[in-house]
Design a protein around this motif. Structure first.
Motif, mmCIF file in Angstrom:
data_model
loop_
_atom_site.group_PDB
_atom_site.id
_atom_site.type_symbol
_atom_site.label_atom_id
_atom_site.label_comp_id
_atom_site.label_asym_id
_atom_site.label_seq_id
_atom_site.Cartn_x
_atom_site.Cartn_y
_atom_site.Cartn_z
ATOM 1 N N LEU A 46 35.060 40.597 42.353
ATOM 2 C CA LEU A 46 34.990 39.333 41.620
ATOM 3 C C LEU A 46 36.383 38.822 41.252
ATOM 4 N N CYS A 93 31.230 36.456 46.818
ATOM 5 C CA CYS A 93 30.159 36.510 45.821
ATOM 6 C C CYS A 93 28.769 36.589 46.455
ATOM 7 N N ARG A 95 25.608 37.916 44.043
ATOM 8 C CA ARG A 95 24.755 36.912 43.397
ATOM 9 C C ARG A 95 23.317 37.397 43.260
ATOM 10 N N ILE A 115 29.495 36.081 37.262
ATOM 11 C CA ILE A 115 30.417 35.812 38.370
ATOM 12 C C ILE A 115 31.549 34.899 37.927
#
Length: 306
Positions: free
Chosen positions: A71, A170, A174, A182
């Motif tokens: 991230l 991501c 997710r 995020i």
């Protein structure tokens, strides 16, 4: 396995339209900002972190060191997107900058095929050709063409590649983490990168008076916190095809804002180009998102069966 049913309630459609309208304000706040565009982007993310923390906190304990590292790396890509996008507003129109940064599917889809072995949508090539025609019409139909205009368009287009990198990193996270998590964790990578880039190009700048603060607060609250999170919520309530159409209204909404606030006018050729690009992007994006959603639903069902 059936595709997940979405009710497309009027309230959810209006909420998604509101989310897109909030995201379309980005260029307005950047142009009003008294700070440099890259410093503006840095404070946009920095001011959002305390607001995102309560939303992200319940899931933070689930993050592994690897997840956090990914991230943070995603945040670096997002910083590249924000920096290029913000700078582009100094050279091109708000409408063009918003439109060209929406071309991420044409980067995400081929890279997803390369790295994740995902099949491309059936009409990807057709959509790409239509979009290229639209871009040519958009760039060739300027009222007052100049090198600066084309330079700004190039920056906005380059921003879409960085945002695609953010989305790809991501992609798998997710499914396990909310958009708030995020945006919160990646925000630290974005802040560090943007202040580094801003310090090297503009010098570190500090907001001191209300005229400095209010555009930054507007960006943090309306875009970083409410815009992105509200959009993520609504995309779980609205059919993917309808959602794609609503999201692609962002450039049109941005052009309306810029027309009334900055008197930025578009030529007929530019308007035609915008319409063509939206058709091309929609043709690809709706297919890709629908296919990905069905695959995710199948995977979730298999996990339940196990």
């Amino acid at each position: 396995m059936k595709e997940k049913i979405r009710e497309n309630q009027t309230k959810d459609i209006l909420l998604e339209l509101l989310a897109v309208s909030l995201l379309a304000t980005g260029g307005i706040f950047v142009k009003f900002s008294q700070l440099g565009p890259i410093n503006t982007g840095a404070y946009r993310v920095l001011f959002s972190l305390p607001l995102l923390f309560p939303l992200a906190y319940p899931q933070l304990k689930k993050l592994t060191l690897k997840d956090s590292g990914l991230l943070l790396a995603a945040g670096v890509f997002l910083a590249g997107d924000i920096a290029l996008w913000n700078v582009s507003f100094s050279y091109t129109t708000v409408a063009n900058a918003n439109l060209l940064t929406n071309l991420t599917p044409f980067t995400v889809i081929p890279l997803s095929y390369l790295f994740f072995k995902e099949r491309m949508p059936r009409f990807f090539i057709v959509g790409a050709i239509i979009t290229i025609v639209g871009v040519v019409a958009l760039l060739g139909g300027k009222i007052n063409p100049s090198f600066e205009n084309y330079f700004g368009d190039g920056l906005a287009l380059a921003a879409s590649f960085f945002y695609a990198g953010f989305l790809l990193i991501c992609y798998h996270l997710r499914d396990r983490f909310s958009s708030s998590v995020i945006m919160f964790i990646s925000g630290f990578g974005s802040v560090a990168s943007l202040f580094f880039i801003g310090g090297a190009t503009e010098g570190i700048q500090h907001p001191e008076i209300w005229a400095d603060f209010w555009p930054l607060i507007g960006l943090a609250v309306l875009l970083q916190v409410f815009g992105h999170n509200l959009l993520a919520y609504c995309q779980g309530k609205v059919n993917v095809n309808l959602s794609s159409i609503i999201c692609l209204a962002q450039p049109a909404i941005a052009s309306i804002y810029s027309l009334f606030i900055f008197s930025e006018k578009l030529s007929f050729s530019e308007l035609v180009g915008i319409v063509i690009i939206i058709i091309g992007v929609y043709l690809v994006k709706a297919q890709y998102t629908a296919k990905k959603e069905i695959v995710n639903n199948k995977e979730q069902q298999l996990l339940k069966n196990d």
